[in-house]
Design an enzyme around this catalytic site. Structure first.
Site, PDB file in Angstrom:
ATOM      1  N   TYR A  80       0.839  -1.208   0.000  1.00 29.21           N
ATOM      2  CA  TYR A  80       0.000   0.000   0.000  1.00 29.21           C
ATOM      3  C   TYR A  80       0.875   1.260   0.000  1.00 29.21           C
ATOM      4  O   TYR A  80       0.655   2.187  -0.786  1.00 29.21           O
ATOM      5  CB  TYR A  80      -0.916  -0.026   1.226  1.00 29.21           C
ATOM      6  CG  TYR A  80      -1.834   1.164   1.368  1.00 29.21           C
ATOM      7  CD1 TYR A  80      -2.950   1.317   0.545  1.00 29.21           C
ATOM      8  CD2 TYR A  80      -1.606   2.144   2.342  1.00 29.21           C
ATOM      9  CE1 TYR A  80      -3.811   2.406   0.696  1.00 29.21           C
ATOM     10  CE2 TYR A  80      -2.460   3.228   2.497  1.00 29.21           C
ATOM     11  CZ  TYR A  80      -3.560   3.361   1.671  1.00 29.21           C
ATOM     12  OH  TYR A  80      -4.407   4.428   1.816  1.00 29.21           O
ATOM     13  N   LYS A 135       1.122   4.165  -2.944  1.00 31.87           N
ATOM     14  CA  LYS A 135       0.831   5.589  -2.689  1.00 31.87           C
ATOM     15  C   LYS A 135       2.060   6.457  -2.967  1.00 31.87           C
ATOM     16  O   LYS A 135       1.935   7.576  -3.458  1.00 31.87           O
ATOM     17  CB  LYS A 135       0.335   5.783  -1.253  1.00 31.87           C
ATOM     18  CG  LYS A 135      -1.057   5.224  -1.011  1.00 31.87           C
ATOM     19  CD  LYS A 135      -2.107   5.894  -1.908  1.00 31.87           C
ATOM     20  CE  LYS A 135      -3.510   5.400  -1.638  1.00 31.87           C
ATOM     21  NZ  LYS A 135      -4.514   5.968  -2.549  1.00 31.87           N
TER      22      LYS A 135
HETATM   23  N1  LIG Z   1      -9.957   5.937   4.959  1.00 33.38           N
HETATM   24  C1  LIG Z   1      -8.821   6.535   5.340  1.00 33.38           C
HETATM   25  O1  LIG Z   1      -8.549   6.754   6.530  1.00 33.38           O
HETATM   26  C2  LIG Z   1      -7.837   7.000   4.289  1.00 33.38           C
HETATM   27  C3  LIG Z   1      -6.692   7.673   4.690  1.00 33.38           C
HETATM   28  C4  LIG Z   1      -5.795   8.111   3.724  1.00 33.38           C
HETATM   29  C5  LIG Z   1      -6.048   7.892   2.386  1.00 33.38           C
HETATM   30  N2  LIG Z   1      -7.169   7.225   2.014  1.00 33.38           N
HETATM   31  C6  LIG Z   1      -7.383   6.993   0.597  1.00 33.38           C
HETATM   32  O2  LIG Z   1      -8.691   7.398   0.246  1.00 33.38           O
HETATM   33  C7  LIG Z   1      -9.188   6.581  -0.791  1.00 33.38           C
HETATM   34  C8  LIG Z   1     -10.523   5.977  -0.372  1.00 33.38           C
HETATM   35  O3  LIG Z   1     -10.346   5.259   0.827  1.00 33.38           O
HETATM   36  P1  LIG Z   1     -11.574   4.617   1.615  1.00 33.38           P
HETATM   37  O4  LIG Z   1     -11.143   4.445   3.012  1.00 33.38           O
HETATM   38  O5  LIG Z   1     -12.814   5.376   1.317  1.00 33.38           O
HETATM   39  O6  LIG Z   1     -11.635   3.155   0.953  1.00 33.38           O
HETATM   40  P2  LIG Z   1     -12.759   2.036   1.029  1.00 33.38           P
HETATM   41  O7  LIG Z   1     -13.819   2.392   2.014  1.00 33.38           O
HETATM   42  O8  LIG Z   1     -12.050   0.735   1.186  1.00 33.38           O
HETATM   43  O9  LIG Z   1     -13.405   2.106  -0.436  1.00 33.38           O
HETATM   44  C9  LIG Z   1     -12.625   1.762  -1.521  1.00 33.38           C
HETATM   45  C10 LIG Z   1     -13.415   1.989  -2.790  1.00 33.38           C
HETATM   46  O10 LIG Z   1     -12.600   1.528  -3.882  1.00 33.38           O
HETATM   47  C11 LIG Z   1     -13.335   0.599  -4.641  1.00 33.38           C
HETATM   48  N3  LIG Z   1     -12.497  -0.469  -5.173  1.00 33.38           N
HETATM   49  C12 LIG Z   1     -11.652  -1.278  -4.489  1.00 33.38           C
HETATM   50  N4  LIG Z   1     -11.161  -2.208  -5.302  1.00 33.38           N
HETATM   51  C13 LIG Z   1     -11.732  -2.000  -6.521  1.00 33.38           C
HETATM   52  C14 LIG Z   1     -11.647  -2.657  -7.775  1.00 33.38           C
HETATM   53  N5  LIG Z   1     -10.900  -3.752  -7.952  1.00 33.38           N
HETATM   54  N6  LIG Z   1     -12.363  -2.168  -8.819  1.00 33.38           N
HETATM   55  C15 LIG Z   1     -13.153  -1.088  -8.650  1.00 33.38           C
HETATM   56  N7  LIG Z   1     -13.268  -0.416  -7.499  1.00 33.38           N
HETATM   57  C16 LIG Z   1     -12.571  -0.885  -6.448  1.00 33.38           C
HETATM   58  C17 LIG Z   1     -14.349  -0.009  -3.671  1.00 33.38           C
HETATM   59  O11 LIG Z   1     -15.490  -0.478  -4.395  1.00 33.38           O
HETATM   60  P3  LIG Z   1     -15.857  -2.020  -4.637  1.00 33.38           P
HETATM   61  O12 LIG Z   1     -15.250  -2.823  -3.535  1.00 33.38           O
HETATM   62  O13 LIG Z   1     -17.351  -1.998  -4.648  1.00 33.38           O
HETATM   63  O14 LIG Z   1     -15.291  -2.346  -5.986  1.00 33.38           O
HETATM   64  C18 LIG Z   1     -14.707   1.190  -2.806  1.00 33.38           C
HETATM   65  O15 LIG Z   1     -15.754   1.923  -3.406  1.00 33.38           O
HETATM   66  C19 LIG Z   1      -8.122   5.525  -1.075  1.00 33.38           C
HETATM   67  O16 LIG Z   1      -7.318   5.966  -2.151  1.00 33.38           O
HETATM   68  C20 LIG Z   1      -7.319   5.507   0.208  1.00 33.38           C
HETATM   69  O17 LIG Z   1      -6.001   5.073  -0.005  1.00 33.38           O
HETATM   70  C21 LIG Z   1      -8.063   6.783   2.937  1.00 33.38           C
END
Ligand SMILES: NC(=O)c1ccc[n+]([C@@H]2O[C@H](COP(=O)([O-])OP(=O)(O)OC[C@H]3O[C@@H](n4cnc5c(N)ncnc54)[C@H](OP(=O)(O)O)[C@@H]3O)[C@@H](O)[C@H]2O)c1
Length: 162
Positions: A151, A155
Site C-alpha cells: 500500500y 501511494k
Molecule cells: N480511509 C482513510 O482513513 C484513508 C486515509 C488516507 C487515504 N485514504 C485513501 O482514500 C481513498 C478511499 O479510501 P476509503 O477508506 O474510502 O476506501 P474504502 O472504504 O475501502 O473504499 C474503496 C473503494 O474503492 C473501490 N475499489 C476497491 N477495489 C476495486 C476494484 N478492484 N475495482 C473497482 N473499485 C474498487 C471499492 O469499491 P468495490 O469494492 O465496490 O469495488 C470502494 O468503493 C483511497 O485511495 C485511500 O487510499 C483513505
C-alpha cells in the site's frame, strides 16, 4: 446552465461515496466506478454508475471512453477525473505476500490511476473546457508502516506520478 461532470473511482462506499454525494448535492453530475454500488448515490438523478473491476487495467480505456461518450460536451464547463479507489491489503510483511496480492494491489491503486489519467488526457485534450485530475493519496505514501509495504509503495508511486 453549463454542467460539471466528475468521474470518480471507488464510489460504492467510504470517501468516494461521500465525495460523490457532496458533489451531487451541489448539482454536479457524477459518474461512479466500482464493483459494487451505493444505494444512496443511485437515488440521485445526476448519478450514473458503472460496475467495473479496476484490476482489469487492459479494459480501462474502453470503460472510460464509454463514460466520456455519454457526456454532452457542448453543455459541459468542467470535466474532472478523481482517482480515489485503492486497496489496503495485503497487510502483512512482504515475504508473506503472494504475487497475486501484490499485483492486485498495484493494479488497482497505481496502474489504474495511471491508465485512466493517460486515457482522460488523450480523449479530452482538444475540448474547450476546464479539465482536472485529482489523485487521492495517503500519508502512507510518505511514512512507511510495518506490514503495509505494498500500500505504501503504491501511494508513494502515485505521489511521484501526480
Ligand atoms: N480511509 C482513510 O482513513 C484513508 C486515509 C488516507 C487515504 N485514504 C485513501 O482514500 C481513498 C478511499 O479510501 P476509503 O477508506 O474510502 O476506501 P474504502 O472504504 O475501502 O473504499 C474503496 C473503494 O474503492 C473501490 N475499489 C476497491 N477495489 C476495486 C476494484 N478492484 N475495482 C473497482 N473499485 C474498487 C471499492 O469499491 P468495490 O469494492 O465496490 O469495488 C470502494 O468503493 C483511497 O485511495 C485511500 O487510499 C483513505
Amino acid at each position: 446552465m453549463a454542467e460539471k461532470h466528475f468521474i470518480i473511482t471507488g464510489t460504492s462506499r467510504g470517501i468516494g461515496e461521500q465525495l460523490a454525494m457532496m458533489l451531487l448535492e451541489r448539482g454536479s453530475h457524477v459518474h461512479g466506478i466500482s464493483r459494487g454500488s451505493s444505494e444512496v448515490l443511485c437515488k440521485y438523478k445526476n448519478y450514473s454508475h458503472l460496475r467495473f473491476d479496476l484490476s482489469n487495467t487492459m479494459g480501462a480505456q474502453h470503460m472510460l471512453d464509454g463514460i466520456l461518450e455519454s457526456i454532452n460536451m457542448n453543455d459541459t464547463e468542467m470535466l474532472c477525473l478523481i482517482n480515489n479507489a485503492a486497496m489496503l491489503e495485503p497487510l502483512k510483511s512482504i515475504e508473506k505476500c503472494i504475487q497475486e496480492e501484490i499485483n492486485g494491489n498495484l493494479q488497482i491503486s497505481l496502474i489504474a490511476p495511471m491508465v485512466l489519467t493517460s486515457c482522460f488526457i488523450q480523449q479530452t485534450e482538444n475540448l474547450q473546457l476546464r479539465r482536472k485530475i485529482i489523485n487521492i493519496s495517503s500519508g502512507s505514501g510518505t511514512y512507511p508502516a510495518p506490514d503495509m509495504s505494498v500500500y505504501c509503495t503504491a501511494k508513494a508511486g502515485l505521489n511521484m506520478f501526480t
